[in-house]
Design a protein around this motif. Structure first.
Motif, PDB file in Angstrom:
ATOM      1  N   LYS A  30      34.288  37.678  47.910  1.00 63.32           N
ATOM      2  CA  LYS A  30      33.391  37.578  46.751  1.00 63.32           C
ATOM      3  C   LYS A  30      33.395  38.854  45.910  1.00 63.32           C
ATOM      4  CE  LYS A  30      31.838  33.458  47.551  1.00 63.32           C
ATOM      5  NZ  LYS A  30      32.457  32.388  46.825  1.00 63.32           N
ATOM      6  N   GLN A  56      33.134  41.814  46.686  1.00 62.75           N
ATOM      7  CA  GLN A  56      32.185  42.857  47.091  1.00 62.75           C
ATOM      8  C   GLN A  56      32.845  44.194  47.392  1.00 62.75           C
ATOM      9  OE1 GLN A  56      29.282  41.567  49.940  1.00 62.75           O
ATOM     10  NE2 GLN A  56      29.011  39.614  48.911  1.00 62.75           N
ATOM     11  N   ILE A  82      30.875  40.350  42.806  1.00 58.41           N
ATOM     12  CA  ILE A  82      31.455  39.700  41.624  1.00 58.41           C
ATOM     13  C   ILE A  82      31.361  38.185  41.748  1.00 58.41           C
ATOM     14  CG2 ILE A  82      33.657  39.265  40.437  1.00 58.41           C
ATOM     15  CD1 ILE A  82      34.447  42.080  41.010  1.00 58.41           C
ATOM     16  N   ASP A  83      31.109  37.514  40.616  1.00 55.68           N
ATOM     17  CA  ASP A  83      31.187  36.060  40.547  1.00 55.68           C
ATOM     18  C   ASP A  83      32.670  35.729  40.420  1.00 55.68           C
ATOM     19  OD1 ASP A  83      31.339  33.392  39.773  1.00 55.68           O
ATOM     20  OD2 ASP A  83      29.558  33.509  38.504  1.00 55.68           O
ATOM     21  N   THR A  84      33.331  35.562  41.572  1.00 52.33           N
ATOM     22  CA  THR A  84      34.784  35.399  41.570  1.00 52.33           C
ATOM     23  C   THR A  84      35.245  34.120  40.878  1.00 52.33           C
ATOM     24  OG1 THR A  84      34.659  34.530  43.839  1.00 52.33           O
ATOM     25  CG2 THR A  84      35.206  36.861  43.584  1.00 52.33           C
ATOM     26  N   GLU A  85      34.429  33.072  40.941  1.00 55.45           N
ATOM     27  CA  GLU A  85      34.824  31.820  40.282  1.00 55.45           C
ATOM     28  C   GLU A  85      34.881  31.999  38.770  1.00 55.45           C
ATOM     29  OE1 GLU A  85      36.098  29.126  41.777  1.00 55.45           O
ATOM     30  OE2 GLU A  85      35.914  30.387  43.548  1.00 55.45           O
ATOM     31  N   LEU A  86      33.885  32.659  38.206  1.00 63.10           N
ATOM     32  CA  LEU A  86      33.890  32.909  36.766  1.00 63.10           C
ATOM     33  C   LEU A  86      34.997  33.892  36.394  1.00 63.10           C
ATOM     34  CD1 LEU A  86      32.682  32.342  34.026  1.00 63.10           C
ATOM     35  CD2 LEU A  86      30.931  34.074  34.487  1.00 63.10           C
ATOM     36  N   SER A 145      27.393  40.759  38.010  1.00 62.44           N
ATOM     37  CA  SER A 145      25.997  40.813  38.471  1.00 62.44           C
ATOM     38  C   SER A 145      25.259  42.029  37.942  1.00 62.44           C
ATOM     39  CB  SER A 145      25.939  40.794  40.003  1.00 62.44           C
ATOM     40  OG  SER A 145      26.578  39.654  40.498  1.00 62.44           O
ATOM     41  N   GLN A 184      27.492  38.816  33.526  1.00 64.34           N
ATOM     42  CA  GLN A 184      27.402  37.633  34.382  1.00 64.34           C
ATOM     43  C   GLN A 184      28.371  37.732  35.559  1.00 64.34           C
ATOM     44  OE1 GLN A 184      27.851  33.951  32.284  1.00 64.34           O
ATOM     45  NE2 GLN A 184      27.240  32.728  34.032  1.00 64.34           N
ATOM     46  N   ILE A 185      29.606  38.089  35.299  1.00 61.59           N
ATOM     47  CA  ILE A 185      30.620  38.169  36.354  1.00 61.59           C
ATOM     48  C   ILE A 185      30.286  39.258  37.367  1.00 61.59           C
ATOM     49  CG2 ILE A 185      33.029  38.765  36.849  1.00 61.59           C
ATOM     50  CD1 ILE A 185      33.710  37.390  34.133  1.00 61.59           C
TER      51      ILE A 185
END
Length: 87
Positions: free
Chosen positions: A44, A46, A7-11, A72, A69-70
């Motif tokens: 992250k 995962q 995962i895009d944790t920041e987004l 992947s 996007q978040i």
């Protein structure tokens, strides 16, 4: 078999903040302890399962674009991340 998702944790954190959701609220919705949630985010994302990704998508009301996007999900081979049925 448990499918784990990067995962895009920041987004994800950005979308959570925009929607006024806290880590505690997310953890409760996922049915996990708050410390487990923060551990998953530190890794992250995962260790989030497909079911947890689906729950996050619904809870945060993510658009398909955001979800892809978040989580992947923009792979060349849709079966690689089992896109069908995730979002």
């Amino acid at each position: 078999e448990v499918n784990l998702m990067p995962i895009d944790t920041e987004l994800l954190k950005q979308r959570m903040q925009e929607r006024g959701k806290t880590g505690a609220q997310i953890a409760k919705a996922l049915g996990i302890n708050e410390s487990t949630y923060y551990r998953k985010m530190a890794n992250k994302g995962q260790t989030f399962t497909v079911l947890q990704v689906q729950t996050l998508t619904k809870l945060l009301g993510l658009s398909v674009v955001d979800a892809r996007q978040i989580f992947s999900l923009k792979t060349r081979d849709p079966q690689e991340n089992e896109i069908k049925g995730i979002i």
